[in-house]
Design a protein around this motif. Sequence first.
Motif, PDB file in Angstrom:
ATOM      1  N   ASN A 220       5.852   0.929  -9.365  1.00 60.47           N
ATOM      2  CA  ASN A 220       5.916   0.230 -10.652  1.00 60.47           C
ATOM      3  C   ASN A 220       7.130  -0.688 -10.727  1.00 60.47           C
ATOM      4  O   ASN A 220       7.071  -1.764 -11.305  1.00 60.47           O
TER       5      ASN A 220
ATOM      6  N   PHE B 176      -2.825  -0.054 -13.028  1.00 56.77           N
ATOM      7  CA  PHE B 176      -3.727   0.010 -11.869  1.00 56.77           C
ATOM      8  C   PHE B 176      -3.614   1.342 -11.131  1.00 56.77           C
ATOM      9  O   PHE B 176      -4.526   1.766 -10.444  1.00 56.77           O
ATOM     10  N   GLY B 177      -2.470   1.991 -11.295  1.00 59.58           N
ATOM     11  CA  GLY B 177      -2.225   3.249 -10.583  1.00 59.58           C
ATOM     12  C   GLY B 177      -3.202   4.357 -10.946  1.00 59.58           C
ATOM     13  O   GLY B 177      -3.446   5.268 -10.159  1.00 59.58           O
ATOM     14  N   VAL B 178      -3.763   4.289 -12.152  1.00 62.07           N
ATOM     15  CA  VAL B 178      -4.714   5.334 -12.555  1.00 62.07           C
ATOM     16  C   VAL B 178      -6.115   4.729 -12.731  1.00 62.07           C
ATOM     17  O   VAL B 178      -6.905   5.180 -13.543  1.00 62.07           O
ATOM     18  N   LEU B 179      -6.366   3.725 -11.920  1.00 59.06           N
ATOM     19  CA  LEU B 179      -7.627   2.995 -12.031  1.00 59.06           C
ATOM     20  C   LEU B 179      -8.868   3.896 -12.017  1.00 59.06           C
ATOM     21  O   LEU B 179      -9.780   3.712 -12.820  1.00 59.06           O
ATOM     22  N   ASN B 180      -8.872   4.865 -11.123  1.00 53.88           N
ATOM     23  CA  ASN B 180     -10.071   5.719 -11.033  1.00 53.88           C
ATOM     24  C   ASN B 180     -10.404   6.386 -12.361  1.00 53.88           C
ATOM     25  O   ASN B 180     -11.558   6.479 -12.746  1.00 53.88           O
TER      26      ASN B 180
ATOM     27  N   VAL C 220       5.101   6.461  -7.021  1.00 50.86           N
ATOM     28  CA  VAL C 220       4.524   5.713  -8.143  1.00 50.86           C
ATOM     29  C   VAL C 220       5.627   4.983  -8.891  1.00 50.86           C
ATOM     30  O   VAL C 220       5.478   3.832  -9.295  1.00 50.86           O
ATOM     31  N   LYS C 221       6.750   5.648  -9.048  1.00 52.63           N
ATOM     32  CA  LYS C 221       7.892   5.028  -9.738  1.00 52.63           C
ATOM     33  C   LYS C 221       8.351   3.787  -8.957  1.00 52.63           C
ATOM     34  O   LYS C 221       8.569   2.726  -9.534  1.00 52.63           O
TER      35      LYS C 221
ATOM     36  N   GLU D  76       5.064  12.116  -4.428  1.00 49.37           N
ATOM     37  CA  GLU D  76       4.101  11.140  -4.949  1.00 49.37           C
ATOM     38  C   GLU D  76       4.576  10.504  -6.260  1.00 49.37           C
ATOM     39  O   GLU D  76       4.439   9.291  -6.445  1.00 49.37           O
ATOM     40  N   ASP D  77       5.130  11.320  -7.135  1.00 50.05           N
ATOM     41  CA  ASP D  77       5.610  10.769  -8.396  1.00 50.05           C
ATOM     42  C   ASP D  77       6.681   9.708  -8.153  1.00 50.05           C
ATOM     43  O   ASP D  77       6.762   8.712  -8.859  1.00 50.05           O
TER      44      ASP D  77
ATOM     45  N   GLU E  77      -3.427  10.662   6.061  1.00 45.08           N
ATOM     46  CA  GLU E  77      -4.791  11.034   6.409  1.00 45.08           C
ATOM     47  C   GLU E  77      -4.754  12.264   7.307  1.00 45.08           C
ATOM     48  O   GLU E  77      -3.805  12.450   8.066  1.00 45.08           O
TER      49      GLU E  77
ATOM     50  N   ILE F 227      -0.872   6.718   2.956  1.00 47.99           N
ATOM     51  CA  ILE F 227      -1.731   7.887   2.731  1.00 47.99           C
ATOM     52  C   ILE F 227      -1.682   8.747   3.983  1.00 47.99           C
ATOM     53  O   ILE F 227      -1.891   8.255   5.091  1.00 47.99           O
TER      54      ILE F 227
ATOM     55  N   SER G 191      -3.584  -3.579  -5.071  1.00 49.96           N
ATOM     56  CA  SER G 191      -2.496  -3.538  -4.089  1.00 49.96           C
ATOM     57  C   SER G 191      -2.016  -4.923  -3.669  1.00 49.96           C
ATOM     58  O   SER G 191      -1.260  -5.030  -2.712  1.00 49.96           O
TER      59      SER G 191
ATOM     60  N   TYR H 240       0.835  -1.202   0.000  1.00 51.49           N
ATOM     61  CA  TYR H 240       0.000   0.000   0.000  1.00 51.49           C
ATOM     62  C   TYR H 240       0.862   1.241   0.000  1.00 51.49           C
ATOM     63  O   TYR H 240       1.915   1.268   0.615  1.00 51.49           O
ATOM     64  N   MET H 241       0.370   2.254  -0.663  1.00 51.42           N
ATOM     65  CA  MET H 241       1.052   3.541  -0.548  1.00 51.42           C
ATOM     66  C   MET H 241       0.580   4.194   0.735  1.00 51.42           C
ATOM     67  O   MET H 241      -0.615   4.189   1.049  1.00 51.42           O
TER      68      MET H 241
END
Lengths: 370, 602
Positions: free
Chosen positions: A220, A358-362, A216-217, A212-213, A193, A191, A237, A188-189
């Motif tokens: 991947n 999956f990273g840009v699933l939304n 993501v790197k 954040e970038d 909160e 977060i 995840s 999991y990344m």
Amino acid sequence: MIDVMIYIHIPFCDSKCLYCNFVSGIYDEYLKKQYFKKINEEIKFNANIDYHITSIYIGGGTPSSVDSKYILEILKNIFELYYVDKNAEITIETNPASLTSDKLLDYKRGKINRLSIGVQSLNNKCLKVIGRKHTKKMALKAITLAQKYGFHNINTDVLIGIPKQNFFVLKSTIKRLVKAKVTHISAYMLINEPNTPLTNMIESQKVKVVDEDKCVKYYNKIVMFLKKRDFKRYEVSNFAKNNYECKHNIGYWQCENYLGFGVSSHSYLLGERYYNTSNIKEYLQSDFVYNKNKLSVNEKIEEFIMLGLRTKYGINIEKLKKLGYDVLSRKKQEIVMLVKNGFIKISNGCLVVCEDKFGVLNQIILKLLP
Amino acid sequence: MTEKLKNIRNFCIIAHIDHGKSTLADRLIEKTGTVSTRDMSDQILDSMELERERGITIKLTPTRMFYNYNGEEYILNLIDTPGHVDFTYEVSRSLAACEGAILIVDASQGVEAQTIANTYLAVDNNLEILPVINKIDLPSADVVKCRKEIEDVLGIYAEDCPAISAKDGINIDDVLNQIIERIPAPKGEENAPLKALIFDSLYDNFKGAICFVRVFDGFVKAGDKIKMMKVGKTYEVTEVGVFTPKMKPTDTLYCGDVGYICASIKNLSDTKVGDTITNADNPTAEPLPGYKDVQPVVFSGIFPVDGAKYQELKDALEKLKLNDASLKFSPETSIALGFGFRCGFLGLLHMEIITERLEREFNLDIITTAPSVSYNVYKTNGEVIEVSNPSMLPPPAEIERIEEPMIKLDVYTPPNYVGAVMELCQDKRGEFIDMQYIEKTRVVLKYHMPLAEMIYDFFDSLKSRTKGYASLDYDVYGFAPSELVRLDILLNGEPCDALSMIIHKDKAYGRGRQIAEKLKKIIPRQLFEIPIQACIGGKVIARETVSAMRKDVLAKCYGGDISRKRKLLEKQKAGKKRMRQFGSVELPAETFISILKTDDND
């Protein structure tokens, strides 16, 4: 007879992690006793021998932080009052700091066959900054101990983006876990909160957040690393060796029925969603009259897409059509564009998100919703 | 018959913006007991919500008042007028229906740009001008100086003009008395064929299009057959009436009267403002001169955010047009924005007001493209075309030359800002013509300038550089050749027609860079990298990139809590609704107007 999964929520922890904003905390023994009494009442209240239980998941909080007699009692009740499949997947979440031989023995007796261990990192600096009470050594010991007592279906949770974690640190954690022969990794990344101590520390610039970038790197790269070692990304995840995918987890994404027991737990049964209060005191007074919310056809379609796309199995186009949504003709342009650019593929009559997307699933989901 | 006419006075009020026109109108209405005090709200003639909110008058609203003077009852017809430069056209419409005009001058500000412009308009229409000095209650009021200014600058005798406070109701009777004494009674022949001027119109859902008229000859009553002379259609009158200021039916409208005519007119375009109404069976020989067809000077595309609302937008524009003859529109198709309309406006304020009314009164979500002017394009094949939509500009090889509309610009400013104003005008390609001292504290700078420069935030820049002291007036006088190019914006390699603009060659590079930078800020990250390019004739002059979105996913699902995910997704879904799909790029609705705000502001 209908297939149902059961989720049990144990809101107790030995200490609160600095990044945590869930319904969990440190409570005295008396309250724990009351809580387990109540949860067993709830299990009895909902009992139905027609429910064919395909999986049980004991989550939290930290279920391993409580006396294992409570766990055993819950499981005993479920086995008595429901029809539990003999191959049912039964998972408990544990913390390396509280997982002992005695507990493992009890879990085994209670027919638990899958362990999820909250490792998070195998770097002591990282563990410290997020307030975990265990070390790298303790985490590795917990894994070997579990294996010694016959648990071979083991998940470990790993966090990405912990302050002070660079890629080298992250990779060595994953590498070591693979070497320890765990069969499942949830990555999991982190977060941040609002209002958690860690977020406050970041805001007051006491610790530095990982960009954040960059996260993501890292993520991947980890996906590729795990792929080479036969861990397949079967959900956003989650990574597993063949046949070690978490059935309970997949069940959520495939809109299976599930009953949630305990504070703040959610249920989905025969097209209706409902949930318990997230206030433990209120839960103790609860008379189990649920406020059920029947999903509309449109909501069902939306959930089918939004949840189904999270897994490597994707969404079955025919099933979606039966729900009343012909996605191929309604979203033709979008699908052509997404396929052409390698975001999704169509295989075996299903729309599936490509492994590295999956990273840009939304964003993908939003293009396919009615 | 002349007895009847003798006791009528038709007049309007003209003034610079904010000199108290509407307040004086209210006082006159109050004083003559036209509206009971109970029904008085501030500025009752400003009936639009927008007008009251902004404190400006856009639409002209007629009112009939009764006033007893020396034992005789007089009918006073007042036609309120707007003061902003954009609405000069509406002013001229009011003037054509009157014999006299009250010219209000603010006692502390003196003669301003619009005062002069409107006075000339009134003089051109042969109106008797009645100066009134207002706001004498202000501590900074200087009535003596003001009188002198009116005489010096406007050449109007002002020694005995009323000095009033409309706000406090001081000396309002002086104004009423002078209206009767100095403004001539209307002339006309009651027995001649009907001759009535349409000076405005209004659409009513029940009565159809209603004409606001000034009767010059003859009379009109319900049942009469009338003919619109220019449009050529005939109707049967269903109702005539006067403004109290609410519309109130009467038996007959006689020559000299101001009132309204209903005739079940379904088609909005049949009530052409400026047209003459006459008897269908016994028409008058000559129509009234009307007034020149007003030409829009600012053009912009208006599109519904939700493409399905095209018809609603069309209906709304048609309704607005009925009340605002100066609004012009025609259908337009844009690759980026779909179906919409190219609209012509009198100026930027007019454009702002129309778009605001569309959003408020008709509840429409609209996208407005950056405003443009209309260019004369001389093609190499000898053809001359008018281009108001940048995407319609022919390829450079087919263009011999382009001419752009030019304005005569007068900027009125205190002398200490002359430097700043000159710098601004120069920057906007202005050509200096003259500079005159009106008095010690006021200078007028005269420039010739392309209208296109004027419509890009010139007014805002002028106000900010002169701390709000300068005011301006302009007039389009003709066309001049100019080295113009089309600046295209490419998104993901595709030219986005709604973002193209025609611009002077020397400014293209700077503007291209600004727009590319601006767009990078506005366009959210998406699944793909989006190159933004500013191009002139295929040559890229600026490039920015919106990098691809890296992460947008909800990780964990605690104990089957789906609702949390749902909520977030619902929110994202709602956000998408306000986006415009351009190829594979999603653009926020505000993208198209934002490129306007690239000058000084960033």
